[in-house]
Design an enzyme around this catalytic site. Structure first.
Site, PDB file in Angstrom:
ATOM      1  N   GLY A   1       0.830  -1.208   0.000  1.00 14.50           N
ATOM      2  CA  GLY A   1       0.000   0.000   0.000  1.00 14.50           C
ATOM      3  C   GLY A   1       0.856   1.246   0.000  1.00 14.50           C
ATOM      4  O   GLY A   1       1.984   1.235  -0.487  1.00 14.50           O
TER       5      GLY A   1
ATOM      6  N   VAL B   1       0.285   4.722   5.061  1.00 12.57           N
ATOM      7  CA  VAL B   1      -0.355   3.646   5.823  1.00 12.57           C
ATOM      8  C   VAL B   1       0.702   2.641   6.272  1.00 12.57           C
ATOM      9  O   VAL B   1       0.599   2.038   7.342  1.00 12.57           O
ATOM     10  CB  VAL B   1      -1.465   2.961   4.998  1.00 12.57           C
ATOM     11  CG1 VAL B   1      -2.090   1.827   5.792  1.00 12.57           C
ATOM     12  CG2 VAL B   1      -2.521   3.974   4.593  1.00 12.57           C
ATOM     13  N   GLY B   2       1.751   2.477   5.464  1.00  5.20           N
ATOM     14  CA  GLY B   2       2.854   1.592   5.835  1.00  5.20           C
ATOM     15  C   GLY B   2       3.423   1.956   7.194  1.00  5.20           C
ATOM     16  O   GLY B   2       3.718   1.094   8.022  1.00  5.20           O
TER      17      GLY B   2
ATOM     18  N   GLU C   1       5.497  -3.339   1.087  1.00  8.46           N
ATOM     19  CA  GLU C   1       5.649  -3.050  -0.335  1.00  8.46           C
ATOM     20  C   GLU C   1       4.921  -1.739  -0.580  1.00  8.46           C
ATOM     21  O   GLU C   1       3.689  -1.713  -0.647  1.00  8.46           O
ATOM     22  CB  GLU C   1       5.042  -4.182  -1.170  1.00  8.46           C
ATOM     23  CG  GLU C   1       5.679  -5.541  -0.914  1.00  8.46           C
ATOM     24  CD  GLU C   1       6.967  -5.740  -1.712  1.00  8.46           C
ATOM     25  OE1 GLU C   1       7.270  -4.914  -2.587  1.00  8.46           O
ATOM     26  OE2 GLU C   1       7.685  -6.730  -1.445  1.00  8.46           O
TER      27      GLU C   1
ATOM     28  N   CYS D   1       2.144  -0.012  -8.816  1.00  9.00           N
ATOM     29  CA  CYS D   1       3.137   0.593  -7.926  1.00  9.00           C
ATOM     30  C   CYS D   1       4.455   0.889  -8.626  1.00  9.00           C
ATOM     31  O   CYS D   1       5.137   1.854  -8.294  1.00  9.00           O
ATOM     32  CB  CYS D   1       3.379  -0.286  -6.707  1.00  9.00           C
ATOM     33  SG  CYS D   1       3.726  -1.992  -7.121  1.00  9.00           S
TER      34      CYS D   1
END
Lengths: 455, 510
Positions: free
Chosen positions: B189, B193-194, B211, B245
């Site tokens: 994400g 948020v990571g 990731e 991504c």
């Protein structure tokens, strides 16, 4: 002041620089042996022999391993390219790259080797390092602060002395990796600080490393190796045998043998040159409190001299469920106190171990190969020794680290090199061929062909 | 802090603790069940992807299904090998001990999947985690609603709740899940948020694989083959409607190349999707209105303020979630599109490259991206960009496709992520690499143990000086070969054969 790779102008990348630094590190150890022995003696009361085999020789082994393998580890690692992407014409590689600046925070129990071990692998991967050694091992940290600038590149390796306030300040900065060795409580603080910057971490924590003595065992060797592993550095080793689970059939032989072995090692531990001390009065007091709570279980030793930071090699014996009520089972002992628990079978010891957090190390003494394999597969730990204690730490090609509450991320050997590197994937795609079936407009009939070409 | 999902996680942990997941046979069975599920229910997943992302069957197959099938098969084929103990050389001083590494399961894995490849990024980590002998919770993205529903419906029909569990929901459910202790969290994400996931994991000392993303730069120099460049750039940018991504995020090129590149890009887009991409079955849709509005606002702002010029595209239809493949040129560094990861079908070109060092500086001043790309025929430029920048991956004359090579580790660095995935890396992240040292008892030199006599101290002093060589792994076979060869030659040439040779050696050295 924080080192930044921008300011070092990419100096750390070439292999020549790394080799020079590693050789200088080796020299630092070689040329200052006595000073290092004296500093450790002052901080920990540990004798020179143990400092030599437990710290200095280990660093040299790790450096030798790195120097022999560095060129190979640094080289681009070729991997195969799928047909679809032009196998034979395109190339795919993994190229290790430095991360940048690594923060190394080390504890007081191996105050020379843990900082230098970390620096060795961090430099080997082409990074810069900031080392924050423990304020509790004052003399050693001061010595490192004096020696490191003399031997290593000052722009790339720095030492920061201090305690909690200094560490807190350091953690406000952005690092490219943090290597922390210590306890779980602080480990969580480190991890939260790392999360702020998405910094990868390696946490080398602790826990209660159990020893299991099977009834089918080479008792003489087991006694010596367990006593050695336990009382080295006065029990203050992250992978020290914490407690013993002994099969009831050999329990008496084991206990009596262990008493004799300890006596043969130290005669009178208080006056023996070979027996160490607890790092501080505060830590000694903690251990003394643990002993007081279970005085009735002591079967050997139990002598305490707080002013001298002395705790004698002490054995306690627990039968049945009594161990569950003991505070000794609720924290990592980290001292020369060894609880011995009798179990009915190897199975019982597996159950006992699996009910508790995964340890940093596990030790099994047994002559039975089948039981050994079963034990290895049914328990989990960072490392494991069969018929020995501690030694997996000094096999450089074995990754050293924990799992679960004992930590994550191992280093040593190639694992150590890779840990502080970024393994970058490189695809060099040919332009000679460019099959159109890859692109829209998609012909659904091509699905089968692509299925064969794609991996 | 108790969580409503604690019983669910406890149930999964019991399966692990019972050691049911350890044998090769069990793990192979799980992978076989997954393969069966893929074969039988592929269509339902493709339908869900069509609803969520407007993805046509071919692209869904190419970028999701085929990757999943390929990975599952790869794990299946290599599992037995990976599970074997990996021997490592032992330090000469500790011989004759045996040293090896065993890969064992961690326990319960949490997989948090994103919405852009909502199927692949849930199932591939699931397959890897099961192969490594773990039990799994999957939290699919609530934004890819149809895929989330499909996973929640289909997976329980193939896997028992004590092995794999699906928890649907958004922020509230994820927060609740994160109160539980997991043995590894695999998150795909955004960096923002990571950070939250990492912080939550820190409370339990849980290792994570993150990731994430970032702005993946593309450098196009004067030597680039512009026809191939335009085609590959267009396809990798606009597949999945730019919501990848590792998609090319923006282009840096010399001013002299810009117009030619822009016009070839326009032609390439037409070649891929026709005059009206809205009608092409091969062009996907933006995931939702919110994301489309964000993209539209950025482009509008920049073009109105003179920070970008539209070459092609720019159209946004919120009802159908269609966003036209858009190319912008003369984009400035302070434009809106350059402030965040675009994650959509908008490709800005910045004509600010005078030489390759400009690209190096531009990229190095910004957070390390997931991917860096160069289109060039100049080997020197390729090498300079590769060696002076850092990124998860680096591609020459292509983008994105490295994702399908199992042998290349996939992941980010710095802000773009932590940890490596794909191929054997997928297996390793879900394992505990246990180091084992097995010391026989027949040899037990006393100089190891106290009391440490003066003689022993002297021996150790000299022993440690001995340049007992550390034989690098790569040379061990050679050394063994030389020693064995010497013994054979010695035995063959000695009149007494092997016995005679051996006794001569003994009498010489002892």
């Amino acid at each position: 002041a924080v080192v930044s790779t921008q300011s070092t102008g990419g100096v750390t990348q070439p292999i020549e620089w790394r080799i020079t630094q590693l050789n200088a590190l080796h020299q630092l150890v070689e040329e200052n042996k006595q000073a290092l022995f004296d500093a450790v003696k002052e901080d920990l009361g540990r004798c020179a022999y143990e400092t030599n085999i437990g710290e200095l020789m280990n660093i040299k082994t790790q450096i030798k391993c790195i120097l022999s393998n560095l060129r190979h580890w640094m080289a681009p690692r070729s991997v195969s390219t799928p047909l679809l992407h032009g196998k034979g014409l395109s190339t795919s590689h993994i190229i290790p790259q430095p991360l940048g600046v690594v923060l190394i925070i080390t504890p007081w129990n191996y105050p020379i080797s843990l900082p230098l071990d970390g620096i060795a692998y961090v430099i080997a991967s082409g990074n810069c390092a900031v080392v924050k050694p423990s304020e509790i091992s004052e003399r050693c940290s001061a010595l490192l602060n004096e020696l490191i600038p003399k031997y290593l590149d000052n722009n790339c390796v720095k030492v920061v002395l201090g305690g909690v306030p200094e560490t807190t300040e350091l953690l406000k900065q952005r690092w490219d990796h943090i290597l922390y060795t210590g306890n779980g409580v602080v480990g969580k603080v480190i991890l939260r600080a790392a999360a702020e910057f998405l910094t990868p971490t390696t946490l080398e924590l602790g826990g209660k490393s159990p020893v299991v003595v099977d009834r089918n065992v080479s008792m003489g060797v087991a006694l010596k190796r367990i006593a050695w592993g336990k009382f080295l550095n006065c029990g203050q080793t992250c992978i020290a045998p914490d407690y013993v689970l002994v099969h009831k059939d050999v329990k008496d032989e084991f206990i009596n043998g262990l008493k004799d072995t300890i006596t043969s090692f130290y005669k009178d531990p208080k006056t023996s040159e070979d027996y160490g001390r607890i790092v501080s009065e505060r830590h000694a007091k903690r251990l003394a409190t643990l002993l007081d709570a279970d005085r009735d279980k002591i079967i050997y030793g139990g002598d305490v001299d707080l002013k001298d930071k002395y705790i004698s090699p002490t054995l306690l014996y627990f039968e049945g469920d009594a161990i569950n009520n003991s505070q000794l089972m609720h924290e990592e002992i980290f001292g020369p106190i060894l609880p011995i628990i009798s179990v009915d079978s190897l199975e019982d010891s597996v159950t006992f171990i699996n009910q508790r957090p995964k340890p940093l190390a596990l030790y099994l003494f047994s002559k039975d190969d089948a039981m050994t394999q079963l034990f290895i597969s049914r328990t989990s730990s960072g490392g494991l020794c069969v018929n020995d204690t501690l030694c997996h730490f000094s096999v450089p090609d074995l990754p050293f680290g924990g799992v679960g509450d004992s930590g994550f991320g191992g280093y040593h050997g190639q694992t150590g090199f890779d840990r502080f590197s970024h393994l970058r994937a490189i695809l060099n795609k040919t332009t000679i061929i460019d099959p159109s079936l890859r692109y829209p407009p998609y012909d659904y009939g091509n699905v089968k062909i692509l299925g064969y070409l794609a991996p | 802090m108790s969580s409503k999902y604690q019983p669910l996680v406890d149930n999964l942990r019991k399966t692990y603790e019972r050691k049911t997941t350890i044998p090769l046979a069990w793990r192979k069975t799980q992978l076989e069940v997954l393969m069966k599920m893929m074969k039988e229910r592929e269509d339902e997943f493709h339908t869900a992807l069509q609803i969520d992302l407007g993805k046509g069957f071919f692209e869904s197959w190419l970028t999701e299904t085929s990757l999943i099938n390929g990975n599952i098969q790869y794990f299946y084929d290599n599992l037995e090998k990976w599970m074997k103990p990996q021997e490592v050389p032992c330090t000469p001083m500790l011989l004759p001990a045996k040293s090896y590494v065993i890969r064992e399961p961690l326990g319960v894995i949490l997989v948090i999947a994103p919405w852009n490849y909502p199927f692949q990024l849930a199932i591939v980590p699931l397959a890897a985690a099961l192969a490594a002998g773990n039990t799994v919770v999957i939290k699919p993205s609530e934004i890819a609603t149809a895929t989330s529903k499909a996973l929640a419906k289909i997976i329980p029909e193939y896997f028992d709740k004590s092995v794999v569990n699906i928890v649907e929901g958004g922020v509230a459910e994820t927060t609740e899940l994160l109160k539980c202790k997991f043995d590894h969290i695999f998150f795909t994400g955004s960096p923002r948020v990571g950070q939250i996931i990492y912080e939550a994991a820190a409370k339990h000392l849980t290792p994570v694989t993150l990731e994430l993303g970032g702005k993946s730069p593309v450098v196009v120099d004067e030597t680039a083959d512009l026809d191939v460049t335009a085609k590959r750039l267009a396809w990798t940018k606009f597949m999945n409607c730019g919501q990848t991504c590792v998609a090319p995020d923006y282009v840096l090129c010399p001013a002299s190349v810009q117009d030619k590149l822009a016009s070839k890009l326009e032609k390439a887009i037409e070649g891929l999707y026709g005059k009206n991409p809205r009608d092409s079955p091969d062009f996907a849709r933006v995931i939702n209105e919110g994301m489309g509005n964000r993209l539209f606002r950025m482009v509008k702002d920049d073009t109105e303020k003179g920070k970008a010029e539209t070459v092609t595209g720019g159209k946004w239809e919120s009802q159908t979630r269609y966003f036209a493949p858009t190319v912008l040129k003369n984009v400035t560094t302070d434009s809106a599109v350059m402030q965040e990861e675009i994650f959509g079908p908008v490709l800005p070109i910045l004509p600010i490259l005078d030489n390759i060092e400009d690209a190096v500086n531009f990229i190095s001043e910004r957070p390390k991206p997931l991917s860096a790309i160069i289109f060039s025929k100049d080997k020197k430029n390729q090498e300079i960009l590769r060696s002076k920048t850092s990124s998860g991956s680096f591609l020459i004359n292509d983008a994105v496709v490295h994702v399908s090579n199992h042998h290349l580790p996939f992941g980010g660095v710095g802000n773009s992520g932590i940890g490596r995935f794909h191929g054997p890396y997928s297996f390793d992240i879900f394992c505990n690499l246990k180091s084992v040292h097995d010391n026989p008892t027949f040899l037990d030199p006393s100089l190891r143990y106290p009391p440490y006599t003066k003689t022993e101290q002297t021996i150790i002093k000299y022993a440690s000086k001995l340049k007992a060589p550390h034989i690098p792994q790569s040379l061990v076979p050679l050394v063994i070969g030389v020693v064995v060869g010497a013994v054979i030659v010695g035995s063959v040439t000695h009149p007494g054969g092997l016995a005679g040779f051996a006794s001569q050696l003994v009498s010489k050295f002892i």
